[in-house]
Motif scaffolding. Structure first.
Motif, mmCIF file in Angstrom:
data_model
loop_
_atom_site.group_PDB
_atom_site.id
_atom_site.type_symbol
_atom_site.label_atom_id
_atom_site.label_comp_id
_atom_site.label_asym_id
_atom_site.label_seq_id
_atom_site.Cartn_x
_atom_site.Cartn_y
_atom_site.Cartn_z
ATOM 1 N N LYS A 257 0.821 -1.211 0.000
ATOM 2 C CA LYS A 257 0.000 0.000 0.000
ATOM 3 C C LYS A 257 0.853 1.258 0.000
ATOM 4 O O LYS A 257 0.538 2.250 -0.673
ATOM 5 C CB LYS A 257 -0.931 -0.017 1.220
ATOM 6 C CG LYS A 257 -1.972 1.082 1.204
ATOM 7 C CD LYS A 257 -2.983 0.906 2.319
ATOM 8 C CE LYS A 257 -2.330 1.082 3.679
ATOM 9 N NZ LYS A 257 -3.346 1.094 4.782
ATOM 10 N N SER A 258 1.974 1.230 0.749
ATOM 11 C CA SER A 258 2.812 2.427 0.846
ATOM 12 C C SER A 258 3.660 2.638 -0.403
ATOM 13 O O SER A 258 4.063 3.760 -0.711
ATOM 14 C CB SER A 258 3.722 2.327 2.071
ATOM 15 O OG SER A 258 4.670 1.275 1.899
ATOM 16 N N GLY A 259 3.965 1.555 -1.103
ATOM 17 C CA GLY A 259 4.760 1.660 -2.325
ATOM 18 C C GLY A 259 6.235 1.805 -2.085
ATOM 19 O O GLY A 259 7.002 2.062 -3.014
ATOM 20 N N HIS A 260 6.677 1.675 -0.831
ATOM 21 C CA HIS A 260 8.107 1.741 -0.558
ATOM 22 C C HIS A 260 8.434 0.785 0.586
ATOM 23 O O HIS A 260 7.552 0.331 1.324
ATOM 24 C CB HIS A 260 8.543 3.171 -0.206
ATOM 25 C CG HIS A 260 7.828 3.736 0.983
ATOM 26 N ND1 HIS A 260 8.181 3.452 2.275
ATOM 27 C CD2 HIS A 260 6.751 4.563 1.049
ATOM 28 C CE1 HIS A 260 7.370 4.089 3.102
ATOM 29 N NE2 HIS A 260 6.492 4.768 2.395
ATOM 30 N N GLY A 261 9.666 0.455 0.727
ATOM 31 C CA GLY A 261 10.075 -0.504 1.746
ATOM 32 C C GLY A 261 10.203 -1.903 1.167
ATOM 33 O O GLY A 261 9.885 -2.152 -0.005
ATOM 34 N N LYS A 262 10.657 -2.831 1.986
ATOM 35 C CA LYS A 262 10.878 -4.201 1.539
ATOM 36 C C LYS A 262 9.848 -5.139 2.151
ATOM 37 O O LYS A 262 9.554 -5.076 3.340
ATOM 38 C CB LYS A 262 12.282 -4.666 1.935
ATOM 39 C CG LYS A 262 13.395 -4.001 1.147
ATOM 40 C CD LYS A 262 14.749 -4.626 1.507
ATOM 41 C CE LYS A 262 15.855 -4.009 0.663
ATOM 42 N NZ LYS A 262 17.174 -4.630 0.971
ATOM 43 N N TYR A 263 9.335 -6.018 1.289
ATOM 44 C CA TYR A 263 8.443 -7.053 1.782
ATOM 45 C C TYR A 263 9.202 -8.018 2.688
ATOM 46 O O TYR A 263 10.410 -8.225 2.531
ATOM 47 C CB TYR A 263 7.857 -7.861 0.620
ATOM 48 C CG TYR A 263 6.965 -7.082 -0.312
ATOM 49 C CD1 TYR A 263 5.705 -6.656 0.095
ATOM 50 C CD2 TYR A 263 7.369 -6.795 -1.614
ATOM 51 C CE1 TYR A 263 4.875 -5.945 -0.769
ATOM 52 C CE2 TYR A 263 6.548 -6.099 -2.482
ATOM 53 C CZ TYR A 263 5.303 -5.673 -2.055
ATOM 54 O OH TYR A 263 4.491 -4.982 -2.910
ATOM 55 N N LYS A 264 8.490 -8.634 3.613
ATOM 56 C CA LYS A 264 9.058 -9.724 4.412
ATOM 57 C C LYS A 264 8.595 -11.036 3.763
ATOM 58 O O LYS A 264 7.402 -11.367 3.836
ATOM 59 C CB LYS A 264 8.584 -9.633 5.859
ATOM 60 C CG LYS A 264 9.215 -10.690 6.774
ATOM 61 C CD LYS A 264 8.692 -10.587 8.205
ATOM 62 C CE LYS A 264 9.265 -9.373 8.902
ATOM 63 N NZ LYS A 264 8.873 -9.358 10.350
ATOM 64 N N PRO A 265 9.494 -11.763 3.107
ATOM 65 C CA PRO A 265 9.092 -12.982 2.384
ATOM 66 C C PRO A 265 8.386 -13.955 3.335
ATOM 67 O O PRO A 265 8.941 -14.319 4.379
ATOM 68 C CB PRO A 265 10.414 -13.554 1.881
ATOM 69 C CG PRO A 265 11.354 -12.387 1.848
ATOM 70 C CD PRO A 265 10.942 -11.520 3.000
ATOM 71 N N THR A 266 7.184 -14.381 2.973
ATOM 72 C CA THR A 266 6.305 -15.042 3.941
ATOM 73 C C THR A 266 5.665 -16.310 3.379
ATOM 74 O O THR A 266 5.168 -16.312 2.245
ATOM 75 C CB THR A 266 5.186 -14.072 4.376
ATOM 76 O OG1 THR A 266 5.774 -12.901 4.959
ATOM 77 C CG2 THR A 266 4.238 -14.730 5.354
#
Length: 603
Positions: A257-266
């Motif tokens: 939603k924010s469009g920035h940052g890194k996902y936490k692979p889940t």
């Protein structure tokens, strides 16, 4: 059979149904039989949108065989169900399964008058057949052995690949180099040469819950630096649903939603998810289906849900231990739940994202998850060796030693076959290296043809190492049926007993079906019916199948997974007997009904 426009309905009566079922089974069996054994022929399979294939694989040939009329198509679909079951369990034996299906069905039809005379109901036929199959399967499994060598692997592959010595040697060499617990994943090389790549990890036999998570062109979900979560109980209470959804929201959605940052692979694993959460899951699928399909690996968040984790996934505890995954459990007592949250032994909605284990990477497809380098697999206090290898952790060694000791104890009691098999599956999953075998070839058609053979061989070897090895070509099924008949005849049962006679008759039908398949195989070498039958009888006398490639009972052996014949018989007992006890059929449209008989003929 005649078509009469004044009598058209969508009802097909018993006589017409039987005739179509039997003739279709025979036609399919005749076609598939052409591929049987080392002297079998290739089938040329033409496609509209891709290259022509050449195959000796029974299931592939059956899959490309087409029927126009509805009843014939239905019978074809049932046989596909049988071969898919066999293929998934043992990888080989689909041609034998098709032939046995026809002969067993034929003999059941031949017995119809006897059943009516003795007032034996269709239910009795089906239930008794399944009982006989169960007993025969137990006898087959007791004849298996587990002391499998690379030489045995070579012989299994020679049967599964129809005598391809190069492929058989490649696979046997892999088992010899990486030990007998190696797990071989099959791929296709884009070169003439075959390639082998090695990994370490553990396998779980459950795949993704939705194809929306796929992020590679190979239809898999690739998740590097994986964070793994496990719900041992169904996610079906408000508290559990909140915890489940918060993992997705915190690890994936807020970043999306924010469009920035890194996902936490889940990766989230659980037995099932309540319908109360269905709308939220649909929203998740919609988000994932919306990502760029041409650039999935880079655009899609690394996320996957796996459901169906139950008692049959017998190594889930080992996976949690090796990955360091804490269980996110359901609580009945809210006070206990709050106490555990405060003690750090249970997650709250705010901390649930931290209740996970780790692995270097995870690959998930439709039916399995491959976990590479779980976080607790290696001793973190020891340096990496010069050759890149690492020392296993005390946790890993303890798990392996425990399972080996349990197998040793249970092996002293021969009746504990299912327990031993489960323990061996867990041990195999723990100790297996992962090897990717890339099949090479001079052309796409050549590679695809060899890949089919290798796939059968690998699955059969995998099953043999898990369940035991035995003789192939239907021999184990035939000799176990003989043993079953002998045990019944010596049991002192009254031969006038109707149930006993039914069991004996059905066992005889199974024996005759196996005998016919084996005689046909021996006839494929140019032998006469009489010569082929003599070989079949000699096989039973000496307790070994005749190897028609080597023309000997004593040299190269005919080996397969001991599970092959039980898998075939299990599928037949569930499908063919139901076909037999169906006395009428309704078509979708009366205009399809070309099966109508004259009333006087049906009476």
């Amino acid at each position: 059979m005649a078509t009469n426009g004044t009598k058209l309905s969508n009802l097909v009566k018993k006589n017409a149904l039987r005739e179509v079922q039997l003739s279709t089974l025979k036609k399919i069996s005749d076609v598939i039989s052409n591929t049987a054994g080392p002297y079998g022929s290739y089938t040329m399979i033409m496609h509209q949108d891709r290259l022509t294939e050449y195959s000796k694989d029974g299931h592939k040939v059956l899959s490309n065989f087409r029927f126009f009329r509805p009843l014939e198509k239905a019978v074809h679909d049932e046989l596909l169900g049988i071969t898919e079951h066999v293929l998934k369990k043992v990888g080989d034996g689909t041609t034998t399964a098709v032939q046995l299906s026809y002969y067993i069905y034929k003999y059941l039809c031949d017995d119809s008058d006897y059943f009516e005379e003795k007032n034996i109901t269709p239910y009795q036929v089906v239930s008794t057949f399944q009982e006989v199959v169960s007993e025969i399967s137990k006898i087959i499994k007791k004849n298996g052995r587990f002391d499998i060598t690379p030489y045995d692997i070579y012989q299994i592959c020679m049967i599964s690949t129809n005598g391809n010595q190069t492929v058989s040697k490649d696979i046997a060499d892999i088992y010899e180099k990486y030990n007998m617990d190696v797990y071989i994943q099959l791929n296709t090389s884009n070169t003439e040469s075959s390639i082998v790549k090695e990994y370490n990890g553990i396998m779980m036999n459950k795949g993704f819950a939705s194809p929306s998570f796929i992020n590679t062109a190979e239809n898999t979900v690739e998740i590097p630096n994986a964070h793994l979560y496990y719900f041992p109980d169904p996610v079906d209470t408000p508290e559990m649903i909140t915890l489940f959804m918060n993992i997705f929201i915190n690890n994936i959605y807020e970043v999306y939603k924010s469009g920035h940052g890194k996902y936490k692979p889940t990766v989230i694993m659980c037995p099932s998810i309540s319908q109360d959460a269905e709308s939220s899951l649909k929203d998740i699928e919609t988000i994932f289906y919306g990502f760029d399909q041409n650039n999935m690996r880079d655009s899609k968040p690394p996320f996957c849900i796996i459901t169906g984790i139950n008692d049959r996934v017998d190594n889930i505890g080992d996976i949690c231990t090796l990955c360091g995954i804490p269980s996110i459990r359901k609580y009945i007592n809210p006070d206990q739940r709050q106490a555990d949250i405060e003690a750090g032994n249970a997650p709250s909605p705010e901390t649930v994202s931290e209740f996970c284990g780790y692995a270097e990477s995870v690959t998930i497809d439709m039916d399995k998850m491959k976990i590479i380098n779980p976080s607790e697999m290696y001793d973190k206090t020891k340096p990496v060796n010069a050759d890149g290898s690492r020392e296993y952790s005390p946790v890993y060694k303890s798990l392996v030693n425990f399972l080996k000791e349990q197998i040793r104890i249970e092996s002293q009691v021969k009746d504990n076959i299912e327990v031993i098999t489960t323990l061996k599956r867990r041990l195999h999953s723990l100790t297996a290296n992962f090897v990717e075998y890339y099949v090479g070839g001079v052309s796409a058609a050549d590679r695809d043809n060899v890949r089919d053979l290798v796939e059968d061989a690998i699955l059969n070897c995998r099953s043999a190492l898990t369940n035991g090895i035995g003789y192939g070509a239907g021999f184990e099924g035939m000799r176990a049926t003989v043993e079953y008949q002998k045990l019944n005849n010596e049991s002192g049962v009254d031969l006038k007993d109707k149930d006993y006679n039914l069991r004996d008759l059905l066992a005889h039908d199974i024996f005759c079906a196996y005998d016919r398949v084996i005689v046909n195989l021996y006839k494929s070498t140019g032998r006469t019916e009489e010569e082929a039958r003599e070989l079949s009888e000699e096989s039973l006398k000496i307790g070994k199948p005749f190897n028609i490639r080597d023309e000997s009972f004593d040299s190269l052996q005919v080996y397969t997974s001991i599970e092959t014949d039980p898998a075939i018989l299990d599928a037949i007992s569930k499908i063919i007997t139901i076909m037999y006890t169906s006395d009428q059929a309704f078509l979708i449209d009366p205009m399809q009904n070309v099966y109508i008989e004259d009333d006087e003929n049906e009476e």
